[in-house]
Each structure stands twice: as C-alpha cells, then as structure tokens.
Design a protein around this motif. Structure first.
Motif, PDB file in Angstrom:
ATOM      1  N   VAL A  66       0.865  -1.175   0.000  1.00 16.11           N
ATOM      2  CA  VAL A  66       0.000   0.000   0.000  1.00 16.11           C
ATOM      3  C   VAL A  66       0.904   1.228   0.000  1.00 16.11           C
ATOM      4  N   LEU A  67       0.528   2.244  -0.775  1.00 15.50           N
ATOM      5  CA  LEU A  67       1.280   3.484  -0.893  1.00 15.50           C
ATOM      6  C   LEU A  67       0.765   4.462   0.158  1.00 15.50           C
ATOM      7  N   LYS A  68       1.665   4.930   1.035  1.00 18.31           N
ATOM      8  CA  LYS A  68       1.278   5.851   2.116  1.00 18.31           C
ATOM      9  C   LYS A  68       2.293   6.974   2.234  1.00 18.31           C
ATOM     10  N   LEU A  69       1.821   8.133   2.647  1.00 19.69           N
ATOM     11  CA  LEU A  69       2.687   9.279   2.897  1.00 19.69           C
ATOM     12  C   LEU A  69       3.399   9.074   4.221  1.00 19.69           C
ATOM     13  N   THR A  70       4.720   9.292   4.233  1.00 18.44           N
ATOM     14  CA  THR A  70       5.515   9.110   5.441  1.00 18.44           C
ATOM     15  C   THR A  70       6.608  10.169   5.489  1.00 18.44           C
ATOM     16  N   SER A  71       7.359  10.179   6.554  1.00 15.54           N
ATOM     17  CA  SER A  71       8.490  11.100   6.720  1.00 15.54           C
ATOM     18  C   SER A  71       9.787  10.309   6.720  1.00 15.54           C
ATOM     19  N   GLU A  72      10.785  10.854   6.072  1.00 12.80           N
ATOM     20  CA  GLU A  72      12.119  10.258   6.024  1.00 12.80           C
ATOM     21  C   GLU A  72      13.137  11.369   6.242  1.00 12.80           C
ATOM     22  N   VAL A  73      14.333  11.000   6.711  1.00  8.65           N
ATOM     23  CA  VAL A  73      15.407  11.961   6.909  1.00  8.65           C
ATOM     24  C   VAL A  73      16.641  11.444   6.181  1.00  8.65           C
ATOM     25  N   PHE A  74      17.231  12.293   5.329  1.00  5.80           N
ATOM     26  CA  PHE A  74      18.420  11.919   4.572  1.00  5.80           C
ATOM     27  C   PHE A  74      19.454  13.036   4.654  1.00  5.80           C
ATOM     28  N   ASP A  75      20.677  12.708   4.275  1.00  7.20           N
ATOM     29  CA  ASP A  75      21.746  13.706   4.340  1.00  7.20           C
ATOM     30  C   ASP A  75      21.951  14.458   3.026  1.00  7.20           C
ATOM     31  N   LYS A  76      21.058  14.265   2.064  1.00  6.37           N
ATOM     32  CA  LYS A  76      21.143  14.992   0.799  1.00  6.37           C
ATOM     33  C   LYS A  76      19.739  15.329   0.301  1.00  6.37           C
ATOM     34  N   PRO A  77      19.633  16.390  -0.508  1.00  8.92           N
ATOM     35  CA  PRO A  77      18.315  16.868  -0.938  1.00  8.92           C
ATOM     36  C   PRO A  77      17.769  16.213  -2.208  1.00  8.92           C
ATOM     37  N   ASP A  78      18.494  15.248  -2.753  1.00  5.66           N
ATOM     38  CA  ASP A  78      18.081  14.716  -4.053  1.00  5.66           C
ATOM     39  C   ASP A  78      17.988  13.189  -4.091  1.00  5.66           C
ATOM     40  N   VAL A  79      17.480  12.589  -3.023  1.00 10.25           N
ATOM     41  CA  VAL A  79      17.288  11.137  -2.996  1.00 10.25           C
ATOM     42  C   VAL A  79      16.216  10.777  -4.021  1.00 10.25           C
ATOM     43  N   LYS A  80      16.491   9.747  -4.782  1.00 11.98           N
ATOM     44  CA  LYS A  80      15.561   9.310  -5.830  1.00 11.98           C
ATOM     45  C   LYS A  80      14.756   8.105  -5.353  1.00 11.98           C
ATOM     46  N   PHE A  81      13.517   8.041  -5.763  1.00  7.37           N
ATOM     47  CA  PHE A  81      12.629   6.940  -5.440  1.00  7.37           C
ATOM     48  C   PHE A  81      12.061   6.380  -6.735  1.00  7.37           C
ATOM     49  N   THR A  82      11.722   5.105  -6.723  1.00  3.29           N
ATOM     50  CA  THR A  82      11.164   4.450  -7.897  1.00  3.29           C
ATOM     51  C   THR A  82       9.644   4.555  -7.862  1.00  3.29           C
ATOM     52  N   ASP A  93      16.638  20.906   7.550  1.00  5.16           N
ATOM     53  CA  ASP A  93      16.618  21.196   8.985  1.00  5.16           C
ATOM     54  C   ASP A  93      17.912  21.944   9.285  1.00  5.16           C
ATOM     55  N   GLU A  94      17.811  23.234   9.509  1.00  9.97           N
ATOM     56  CA  GLU A  94      19.001  24.083   9.712  1.00  9.97           C
ATOM     57  C   GLU A  94      19.838  23.632  10.907  1.00  9.97           C
ATOM     58  N   LYS A  95      19.185  23.093  11.950  1.00  9.07           N
ATOM     59  CA  LYS A  95      19.910  22.650  13.143  1.00  9.07           C
ATOM     60  C   LYS A  95      20.808  21.456  12.869  1.00  9.07           C
ATOM     61  N   THR A  96      20.278  20.477  12.139  1.00 11.13           N
ATOM     62  CA  THR A  96      21.008  19.222  11.932  1.00 11.13           C
ATOM     63  C   THR A  96      21.740  19.161  10.595  1.00 11.13           C
ATOM     64  N   GLY A  97      21.325  20.005   9.651  1.00 13.03           N
ATOM     65  CA  GLY A  97      21.890  19.936   8.311  1.00 13.03           C
ATOM     66  C   GLY A  97      21.345  18.762   7.505  1.00 13.03           C
ATOM     67  N   LEU A  98      20.312  18.110   8.027  1.00 14.32           N
ATOM     68  CA  LEU A  98      19.697  16.964   7.352  1.00 14.32           C
ATOM     69  C   LEU A  98      18.443  17.411   6.614  1.00 14.32           C
ATOM     70  N   TRP A  99      18.057  16.596   5.640  1.00 12.88           N
ATOM     71  CA  TRP A  99      16.900  16.910   4.802  1.00 12.88           C
ATOM     72  C   TRP A  99      15.702  16.075   5.216  1.00 12.88           C
ATOM     73  N   ASN A 100      14.599  16.755   5.512  1.00  7.09           N
ATOM     74  CA  ASN A 100      13.347  16.104   5.894  1.00  7.09           C
ATOM     75  C   ASN A 100      12.483  15.930   4.653  1.00  7.09           C
ATOM     76  N   TYR A 101      12.135  14.694   4.381  1.00  9.84           N
ATOM     77  CA  TYR A 101      11.316  14.355   3.218  1.00  9.84           C
ATOM     78  C   TYR A 101       9.915  13.977   3.659  1.00  9.84           C
ATOM     79  N   ARG A 102       8.933  14.417   2.899  1.00  7.07           N
ATOM     80  CA  ARG A 102       7.574  13.877   2.965  1.00  7.07           C
ATOM     81  C   ARG A 102       7.457  13.116   1.653  1.00  7.07           C
TER      82      ARG A 102
END
Length: 180
Positions: A66-82, A93-102
């Motif tokens: 099932v396809l659902k909206l979720t949150s992920e955290v990565f260290d780059k802004p251009d993660v690719k998904f299939t 996230d300016e504090k951590t320097g990590l990228w928050n994905y929806r």
C-alpha cells in the motif's frame, strides 16, 4: 499522543503475541517488539494494514503493498525513489543539516498481526543487522545498534534510538502495571 488507556490496550494486544514468538523462536524480547510497534504506529494496533513496524516493500517482498505518505530523513536533498514512490516535499533542517522528506512509500501489507511479527523478525535476522543481533536480549542496546553506522539502518530519523529507548521505558512500566 495516545491516552494511557490506549497505551494499555495496545500493550495487551501486542506484548502477548510478541512473547509467544519470543518463546517459540528465542529471538527478540517482547519488550523491544512492543515498544517498536508503539513507536512506529503511534500506539494504533492497525498500523498500515497490520504493518505495525512501518516495514517498507523492499526488493524481496512479493506480497501486497500500500502506498502511504511518510516522513524520512536523509543527508542529501536529491534522494531518488522508484515510481509509484514519490517525493511530496523536501526541507532542510538548519539545526542538523539533514533533509526532511515527505514521501509516498510502499509499505508491506499483512493479513494478521502474527504475520507482521514473524516478518519483522525475518527482517531483523537479515545479514545487514548481524552487528546488532548479539545485543538483541538488551532492548535498549539493540535499539542503538539497529540504527548505528554499521550494517543496515532500520530507520532514517537521527533520534530513532533515543525515541526507542524512551518507548521501551514506557512499555516496560505498562507491562509491569499489567503484570504481563
């Protein structure tokens, strides 16, 4: 946040099933399993189609998804998904320097809670978690090890181990209160 009654009800449903699996397989203590399920679902027993651990499809899953909206955290802004997985938004996230994905992700669907528990065990027995496996009888250390820099990472949230340890403490209190 779930009410105390909801938390108690959740523990009454998950903990005994996890305990049966623990006794049958001598695998992961029910305290860890229950805490992780509570964290992943926000104390809701249904989770995503009985997927109380937020287990994503992965490359080996042949069952329903099932396809659902979720949150992920990565260290780059251009993660690719299939496709059909798709990014809705990315913010820094300016504090951590990590990228928050929806992002819309594919999650496994299970016919029952027991099927989910068995598959969760199979996931954690994979080679990527071999470094964590020797610590499985210590729920707090196991929580740290499944998201450390060695092997596979169970979750992308940078504070996942801290959240898990807090949840383990909560579940431990509830289990004692219920005399399970």
């Amino acid at each position: 946040m779930a009410s105390k009654a909801q938390q108690l009800d959740f523990v009454k449903q998950i903990y005994p099933a996890a305990d049966r699996l623990w006794k049958r397989e001598i695998c992961i203590p029910p305290l860890f399993v229950t805490a992780q399920a509570a964290l992943e679902t926000g104390w809701r027993i249904a989770g995503i189609s009985n997927n109380v651990f937020g287990i994503m499809k992965g490359s080996s899953w042949k069952g329903e998804t099932v396809l659902k909206l979720t949150s992920e955290v990565f260290d780059k802004p251009d993660v690719k998904f299939t496709l059909p997985e798709e990014v809705e938004s990315v913010t820094l996230d300016e504090k951590t320097g990590l990228w928050n994905y929806r992002v819309y992700r594919l999650f496994r669907v299970y016919d029952s809670l027991e099927a989910c528990l068995a598959d969760h065990l199979a996931v954690l027995k994979k080679a990527g978690y071999a470094d964590a496996w020797p610590y499985r009888e210590d729920p707090r250390e196991f929580a740290r090890r499944i998201v450390d820099v060695k092997g596979s990472k169970y979750a992308t949230a940078p504070n996942y181990a801290t959240l898990m340890i807090s949840m383990i403490n909560t579940v431990e209190r509830l289990v004692k209160e219920l005399s399970l």
